[in-house]
Design a protein around this motif. Structure first.
Motif, PDB file in Angstrom:
ATOM      1  N   LEU A 452      21.233  73.846  -6.808  1.00 25.87           N
ATOM      2  CA  LEU A 452      21.828  73.548  -5.514  1.00 25.87           C
ATOM      3  C   LEU A 452      22.263  72.091  -5.428  1.00 25.87           C
ATOM      4  O   LEU A 452      23.332  71.779  -4.900  1.00 25.87           O
ATOM      5  CB  LEU A 452      20.830  73.884  -4.398  1.00 25.87           C
ATOM      6  N   LEU A 453      21.455  71.188  -5.952  1.00 26.41           N
ATOM      7  CA  LEU A 453      21.842  69.771  -5.966  1.00 26.41           C
ATOM      8  C   LEU A 453      23.110  69.541  -6.774  1.00 26.41           C
ATOM      9  O   LEU A 453      23.915  68.659  -6.450  1.00 26.41           O
ATOM     10  CB  LEU A 453      20.706  68.921  -6.529  1.00 26.41           C
ATOM     11  N   ASP A 454      23.285  70.317  -7.824  1.00 28.63           N
ATOM     12  CA  ASP A 454      24.482  70.172  -8.651  1.00 28.63           C
ATOM     13  C   ASP A 454      25.754  70.483  -7.871  1.00 28.63           C
ATOM     14  O   ASP A 454      26.851  70.126  -8.305  1.00 28.63           O
ATOM     15  CB  ASP A 454      24.399  71.086  -9.875  1.00 28.63           C
ATOM     16  N   SER A 455      25.609  71.145  -6.736  1.00 27.13           N
ATOM     17  CA  SER A 455      26.768  71.521  -5.926  1.00 27.13           C
ATOM     18  C   SER A 455      27.060  70.506  -4.822  1.00 27.13           C
ATOM     19  O   SER A 455      27.927  70.743  -3.978  1.00 27.13           O
ATOM     20  CB  SER A 455      26.529  72.892  -5.282  1.00 27.13           C
ATOM     21  N   GLN A 456      26.358  69.390  -4.807  1.00 26.86           N
ATOM     22  CA  GLN A 456      26.427  68.459  -3.673  1.00 26.86           C
ATOM     23  C   GLN A 456      27.799  67.826  -3.500  1.00 26.86           C
ATOM     24  O   GLN A 456      28.439  67.389  -4.456  1.00 26.86           O
ATOM     25  CB  GLN A 456      25.376  67.367  -3.836  1.00 26.86           C
ATOM     26  N   LEU A 457      28.232  67.763  -2.242  1.00 24.63           N
ATOM     27  CA  LEU A 457      29.458  67.074  -1.882  1.00 24.63           C
ATOM     28  C   LEU A 457      29.186  65.578  -1.701  1.00 24.63           C
ATOM     29  O   LEU A 457      28.039  65.172  -1.508  1.00 24.63           O
ATOM     30  CB  LEU A 457      30.017  67.649  -0.580  1.00 24.63           C
ATOM     31  N   PRO A 458      30.221  64.758  -1.712  1.00 27.40           N
ATOM     32  CA  PRO A 458      30.022  63.318  -1.504  1.00 27.40           C
ATOM     33  C   PRO A 458      29.311  62.983  -0.199  1.00 27.40           C
ATOM     34  O   PRO A 458      28.628  61.965  -0.117  1.00 27.40           O
ATOM     35  CB  PRO A 458      31.453  62.763  -1.530  1.00 27.40           C
ATOM     36  N   ASP A 459      29.454  63.829   0.844  1.00 28.40           N
ATOM     37  CA  ASP A 459      28.805  63.515   2.119  1.00 28.40           C
ATOM     38  C   ASP A 459      27.335  63.922   2.154  1.00 28.40           C
ATOM     39  O   ASP A 459      26.652  63.696   3.152  1.00 28.40           O
ATOM     40  CB  ASP A 459      29.558  64.160   3.284  1.00 28.40           C
ATOM     41  N   GLN A 461      26.066  67.174   1.634  1.00 31.93           N
ATOM     42  CA  GLN A 461      25.810  68.594   1.823  1.00 31.93           C
ATOM     43  C   GLN A 461      25.726  69.336   0.487  1.00 31.93           C
ATOM     44  O   GLN A 461      26.414  68.995  -0.480  1.00 31.93           O
ATOM     45  CB  GLN A 461      26.910  69.230   2.661  1.00 31.93           C
ATOM     46  N   LEU A 462      24.913  70.396   0.475  1.00 32.35           N
ATOM     47  CA  LEU A 462      24.786  71.269  -0.673  1.00 32.35           C
ATOM     48  C   LEU A 462      25.480  72.593  -0.377  1.00 32.35           C
ATOM     49  O   LEU A 462      25.484  73.064   0.764  1.00 32.35           O
ATOM     50  CB  LEU A 462      23.308  71.534  -0.991  1.00 32.35           C
ATOM     51  N   ASN A 463      26.064  73.185  -1.404  1.00 30.66           N
ATOM     52  CA  ASN A 463      26.646  74.524  -1.283  1.00 30.66           C
ATOM     53  C   ASN A 463      25.554  75.477  -0.808  1.00 30.66           C
ATOM     54  O   ASN A 463      24.448  75.480  -1.350  1.00 30.66           O
ATOM     55  CB  ASN A 463      27.176  74.959  -2.650  1.00 30.66           C
ATOM     56  N   ALA A 514      15.641  63.284  -8.727  1.00 31.30           N
ATOM     57  CA  ALA A 514      16.555  63.907  -7.760  1.00 31.30           C
ATOM     58  C   ALA A 514      16.570  63.182  -6.421  1.00 31.30           C
ATOM     59  O   ALA A 514      17.381  63.523  -5.550  1.00 31.30           O
ATOM     60  CB  ALA A 514      16.148  65.368  -7.547  1.00 31.30           C
ATOM     61  N   TRP A 515      15.690  62.211  -6.252  1.00 28.00           N
ATOM     62  CA  TRP A 515      15.512  61.580  -4.948  1.00 28.00           C
ATOM     63  C   TRP A 515      16.794  60.983  -4.371  1.00 28.00           C
ATOM     64  O   TRP A 515      17.080  61.167  -3.172  1.00 28.00           O
ATOM     65  CB  TRP A 515      14.417  60.527  -5.044  1.00 28.00           C
ATOM     66  N   PRO A 516      17.641  60.296  -5.142  1.00 31.05           N
ATOM     67  CA  PRO A 516      18.879  59.774  -4.543  1.00 31.05           C
ATOM     68  C   PRO A 516      19.755  60.854  -3.929  1.00 31.05           C
ATOM     69  O   PRO A 516      20.392  60.636  -2.883  1.00 31.05           O
ATOM     70  CB  PRO A 516      19.575  59.093  -5.727  1.00 31.05           C
ATOM     71  N   GLN A 517      19.783  62.030  -4.549  1.00 25.08           N
ATOM     72  CA  GLN A 517      20.587  63.116  -3.992  1.00 25.08           C
ATOM     73  C   GLN A 517      19.970  63.677  -2.721  1.00 25.08           C
ATOM     74  O   GLN A 517      20.679  63.977  -1.754  1.00 25.08           O
ATOM     75  CB  GLN A 517      20.765  64.231  -5.029  1.00 25.08           C
ATOM     76  N   TRP A 518      18.656  63.822  -2.699  1.00 19.48           N
ATOM     77  CA  TRP A 518      18.014  64.305  -1.481  1.00 19.48           C
ATOM     78  C   TRP A 518      18.169  63.290  -0.359  1.00 19.48           C
ATOM     79  O   TRP A 518      18.361  63.663   0.812  1.00 19.48           O
ATOM     80  CB  TRP A 518      16.539  64.613  -1.738  1.00 19.48           C
ATOM     81  N   GLN A 519      18.097  62.000  -0.685  1.00 20.50           N
ATOM     82  CA  GLN A 519      18.295  60.986   0.343  1.00 20.50           C
ATOM     83  C   GLN A 519      19.710  61.056   0.918  1.00 20.50           C
ATOM     84  O   GLN A 519      19.910  60.848   2.118  1.00 20.50           O
ATOM     85  CB  GLN A 519      18.027  59.602  -0.237  1.00 20.50           C
ATOM     86  N   LYS A 520      20.665  61.358   0.062  1.00 18.80           N
ATOM     87  CA  LYS A 520      22.038  61.507   0.548  1.00 18.80           C
ATOM     88  C   LYS A 520      22.130  62.691   1.519  1.00 18.80           C
ATOM     89  O   LYS A 520      22.818  62.611   2.551  1.00 18.80           O
ATOM     90  CB  LYS A 520      22.987  61.711  -0.637  1.00 18.80           C
ATOM     91  N   GLN A 521      21.422  63.780   1.203  1.00 15.79           N
ATOM     92  CA  GLN A 521      21.434  64.920   2.114  1.00 15.79           C
ATOM     93  C   GLN A 521      20.712  64.581   3.422  1.00 15.79           C
ATOM     94  O   GLN A 521      21.136  64.979   4.507  1.00 15.79           O
ATOM     95  CB  GLN A 521      20.775  66.142   1.450  1.00 15.79           C
ATOM     96  N   ILE A 522      19.604  63.849   3.324  1.00 15.91           N
ATOM     97  CA  ILE A 522      18.868  63.449   4.526  1.00 15.91           C
ATOM     98  C   ILE A 522      19.725  62.536   5.393  1.00 15.91           C
ATOM     99  O   ILE A 522      19.732  62.655   6.626  1.00 15.91           O
ATOM    100  CB  ILE A 522      17.545  62.760   4.133  1.00 15.91           C
ATOM    101  N   ASP A 523      20.469  61.630   4.763  1.00 17.89           N
ATOM    102  CA  ASP A 523      21.373  60.768   5.526  1.00 17.89           C
ATOM    103  C   ASP A 523      22.407  61.603   6.269  1.00 17.89           C
ATOM    104  O   ASP A 523      22.777  61.289   7.413  1.00 17.89           O
ATOM    105  CB  ASP A 523      22.076  59.774   4.596  1.00 17.89           C
ATOM    106  N   TRP A 524      22.902  62.669   5.608  1.00 17.87           N
ATOM    107  CA  TRP A 524      23.831  63.576   6.301  1.00 17.87           C
ATOM    108  C   TRP A 524      23.162  64.138   7.554  1.00 17.87           C
ATOM    109  O   TRP A 524      23.779  64.202   8.626  1.00 17.87           O
ATOM    110  CB  TRP A 524      24.240  64.717   5.363  1.00 17.87           C
ATOM    111  N   LEU A 525      21.898  64.559   7.435  1.00 21.85           N
ATOM    112  CA  LEU A 525      21.178  65.126   8.571  1.00 21.85           C
ATOM    113  C   LEU A 525      20.968  64.080   9.666  1.00 21.85           C
ATOM    114  O   LEU A 525      21.166  64.371  10.860  1.00 21.85           O
ATOM    115  CB  LEU A 525      19.832  65.683   8.108  1.00 21.85           C
TER     116      LEU A 525
END
Length: 838
Positions: A452-459, A461-463, A514-525
């Motif tokens: 799922l992380l591999d599908s992440q958009l620049p903003d 979000q995950l697919n 994976a933490w930088p990607q999860w942080q990016k998703q949390i920032d989206w939230l």
């Protein structure tokens, strides 16, 4: 040591060293097969079967019914021991028995390519003895029928499936649960087996296309698989060469990766010496092009599809003959198809009001049921200016990844084994908690989250539902136009799953990477928290769990997700992020309590715009997130009577209580189970487990038709039958919440709160709730990240509870019963008795 009581949890404030997650893994071998447990031979499918023995089909006894006992998955095979001459057999696959009585089994499933057969019926022409095998897998089924279509006889010494999932049974899993209530024991197995069936190891779901360096792509019995390079194309012309090997050639245009498309089926002349005896010439008339819109040419219950028109080709369409096809989409919404220089049709979509899709999206190639075709030399150009958009001769193996047809590159958990064979972000939440108490497949949970992380958009979000066969890292943005980033609340549910995975496994090495990607998703939230209301406001048409703007379910789930992320941040030593996330969660919780609590109704309102209505999800998440105080928890649970319907609770008060078609969701009711136990409503939780999940167990003949040993997707509120008829997934781990609830709340074995509990470094045994639902004994076992199993066994006799706990050295815990707290440390075996109220 400091002990703090909070909502039935015990938090143990001790430091613990990091540990690697323990992984149960098992490599499938070629000898791993699923065999039927029963067979019945007659003139029609029959639910009563005897012990499996070799069997013969002839003109009198033409149908064999195979019962595999429980959900199975794999590549079908048939060992032919004798035959009188060439014969044809039709094989059907189905989860419920009644699917064998329908022309398409319990399918077809053409929403996406499914990395398997799109159809639940396949036909074979048998010409010799030996093993007959299917090239496409069937992802999940309990029942199978074999019908002799032609004159002659054929005998089988064996049939079965080459397994594509773990063949281990629930009794052999690393995680276990048992009690003196046999119904609960069987309900625990439902989720365990559903996770086993839905979670697949890397490369077990083989490529569904074959690529010939001369003849191009070969497809059979597959929904058109779509190019990831064309998701943004619009008003284009597609040209390609196709050769029908059997039956016809199928393609789609203006298509999302999953979902409704404009689809065309070229059916050949169907020569008598080549067509199967069961060929449906009404659905697929010879020498025609059928034009459809949807995911197929027939309806799939909840996925409407239409045959818009059927056009006669003015010449015989020969098999094993190459034809050049041209499909043109114009800005004026005209669609035309030509074969060579002959135009077969040119129609305006305005004459087909059911065809509502825009002329944008990808294109792809496939073959309808029992059909097979080659494709090569694809060329796409702008219909207006003729500029080339795409060129590919389709003869290189690279097309497998481009069209999403390559073998799965990661071990992942699917939504369900037979249908929705996608990696759904939000639906993984329950699965992420089932795995630690049953299969202990940390690798599959991690693989799912990484996929799922591999599908992440620049903003960030995950697919929400990526397909198995695509490379996501380099093509994530290509899926955005197709709606793959809808259901924005699934971002929150995915974040909760991330925490739950780390909580059970202590998988901090992977979490760190994976933490930088999860942080990016949390920032989206965090950007979704409305500055005016303080609540979560999502963009999009709707959310799955509740109102998209200022809704109690979405906002409370966000609190839970943020606090979970703070726990992970603490475990990673990122105290700055932990503080930031906890501060945001606390502020959000304050806004929820200030704006969404309806004191008159004694519940959290559905949304700011609708404070009178309530929902299961809003009630559940506002309790499990800790937003609700003990008083508001009690009042919220009392207000649930407004939602009670049949075997469980309807999702919203807006749903009718008198409509017999209303379904109960084991998914959403599963969220409620944790809330009930947290809210001191143990008896109600136990009653809900039995009333909603018992219909999934075998018993009466009616139950045996639908009991496949796994948890269902939906249950009808009146009939207690599968809620979406044949379309219902009878093996959906999203409906398996009792598996982890029974371990954590009935046996009472769970990790301590916070990062100190990760991987069961600190643990709790709190069996009071198990006694409150009427048990006299229970046991549970889980795999820890600290070099061994953690298990508990307790038994109540004469006002005493006798307890045996076995734990890895280096882990510590607490036994909690009411006000009694027994601290346990520095041993591997703890045996003691405590007085308990009668």
């Amino acid at each position: 040591m400091i002990v703090k009581r909070l909502a039935r949890f015990t938090i143990i404030a001790l430091e613990g060293a990091l540990a690697s997650p323990a992984v149960h893994s098992r490599t499938l071998k070629s000898a791993d097969v699923f065999l039927p447990v029963g067979v019945g031979v007659g003139s029609a499918p029959q639910i009563q079967t005897g012990r499996f023995v070799p069997f013969t089909l002839d003109q009198i006894f033409s149908v064999a019914t195979l019962d595999y006992g429980v959900e199975r998955a794999g590549y079908p095979f048939f060992d032919v021991s004798s035959l009188s001459g060439p014969v044809q057999i039709e094989v059907k696959y189905s989860e419920p028995f009644d699917g064998l009585n329908h022309p398409f089994g319990d399918g077809p499933y053409c929403y996406s390519n499914q990395m398997g057969n799109s159809f639940r019926v396949e036909t074979f022409n048998v010409t010799s003895k030996g093993r007959l095998a299917s090239s496409l897998l069937q992802g999940g089924q309990k029942w199978q029928s074999m019908r002799l279509l032609t004159n002659g006889t054929i005998s089988f010494s064996n049939v079965g499936y080459e397994a594509t999932i773990d063949t281990i049974e629930p009794e052999g899993l690393p995680g276990q649960f048992s009690s003196d209530d046999e119904t609960l024991n069987e309900i625990w197995k439902l989720g365990a087996r559903a996770a086993t069936a839905a979670c697949v190891d890397k490369s077990t779901q083989k490529a569904i296309w074959e690529v010939d360096p001369v003849k191009g792509v070969f497809a059979r019995s597959l929904r058109p698989s779509l190019s990831v390079k064309a998701t943004s194309f619009a008003n284009y012309t597609l040209e390609f060469d196709t050769k029908i090997e059997r039956g016809g050639s199928w393609w789609s245009v203006a298509a999302p990766i999953s979902g409704s498309a404009y689809t065309m089926l070229l059916t050949g002349e169907l020569p008598e010496n080549r067509r199967f005896a069961n060929t449906n010439t009404t659905l697929t008339p010879p020498n025609t092009i059928s034009l459809g819109y949807g995911v197929d040419f027939v309806n799939q219950t909840t996925l409407a599809s239409w045959t818009l028109d059927v056009f006669k080709v003015p010449f015989p369409v020969r098999e094993n003959t190459w034809y050049r096809i041209s499909v043109s989409l114009s800005p004026s919404r005209y669609l035309s198809v030509s074969i060579g220089s002959t135009q077969v049709f040119n129609v305006s979509m305005t004459t087909y009001p059911l065809a509502t899709g825009a002329f944008s999206g990808s294109f792809g190639f496939g073959a309808y049921q029992d059909q097979a075709a080659y494709f090569m030399n694809a060329h796409v150009y702008d219909t207006i200016n003729g500029s080339t958009l795409y060129l590919n001769n389709l003869t290189n193996q690279d097309v497998l990844a481009e069209y999403g047809t390559q073998a799965n590159i990661e071990s992942v958990c699917l939504d369900g084994p037979k249908r929705d064979r996608l990696v759904w972000l939000g639906d993984f939440l329950h699965t992420a908690r089932i795995i630690p108490v049953s299969t202990s497949r940390t690798d599959q949970a991690r693989g799912t989250l990484q996929f799922l992380l591999d599908s992440q958009l620049p903003d960030g979000q995950l697919n929400i539902s990526p397909n198995l066969g695509y490379e996501l890292k380099s093509t994530a943005t290509a899926f955005a136009p197709s709606g793959s980033f809808g259901l924005p609340d699934y971002q929150i549910l995915g974040l909760i799953s991330f925490h739950d995975h780390v909580r059970s496994s202590n998988d901090l090495d992977w979490a760190q990477s994976a933490w930088p990607q999860w942080q990016k998703q949390i920032d989206w939230l965090l950007r979704r928290i409305n500055n005016s209301t303080g609540l979560v406001t999502l963009t999009g048409r709707f959310a799955f769990i509740g109102a998209i703007d200022g809704g109690s379910a979405v906002s409370c789930a966000a609190v839970q997700g943020l606090n979970g992320a703070a726990d992970v941040a603490t475990g990673l030593g990122d105290t700055q992020s932990a503080t930031r996330y906890r501060t945001a969660a606390a502020s959000l919780a304050d806004a929820i309590n200030a704006r969404l609590w309806n004191d008159k109704s004694g519940a959290y309102g559905f949304s700011l715009a609708d404070l009178e209505d309530i929902s299961v999800m809003g009630t559940a998440f506002c309790i499990t997130s800790g937003v609700a105080s003990s008083n508001r928890t009690a009042r919220s649970l009392a207000a649930l009577s407004r939602l009670r319907l049949g075997p469980g609770y309807k999702d919203y008060t807006q749903l009718s209580s008198t409509d017999p078609t209303v379904n109960i969701s084991p998914n959403t009711n599963g969220f409620l189970l944790s809330a009930l136990f947290l809210g001191n409503a143990s008896a109600r939780a136990g009653e809900l487990i039995k009333s909603l999940w018992s219909p999934m167990l075998p018993g009466t003949q009616a139950r045996n038709k639908t009991a496949v040993g796994t948890s269902w997707e939906y249950v009808n509120s009146v009939t207690l039958q599968p809620g979406l008829s044949l379309f219902t997934s009878l093996s959906h781990p999203w409906g398996g919440a009792p598996t982890y609830i029974l371990t954590e709340w009935v046996a009472g074995l769970r990790p301590a709160i916070g990062s100190k509990g990760f991987g069961y470094r600190r643990w709790i045994v709190a069996p009071e709730t198990g006694v409150q639902i009427g048990l006299k004994s229970a046991s549970a076992k889980v795999v820890t990240a600290y070099g061994g199993d953690l298990s508990v066994e307790w038994k109540v006799q004469s006002g005493k509870m006798h307890v045996n706990i076995r734990a890895p050295t280096g882990t510590d815990g607490c036994f909690v019963y009411g006000d009694k707290v027994v601290r346990l440390s520095s041993k591997s075996v703890y045996e003691f008795s405590v007085d308990i109220p009668v």
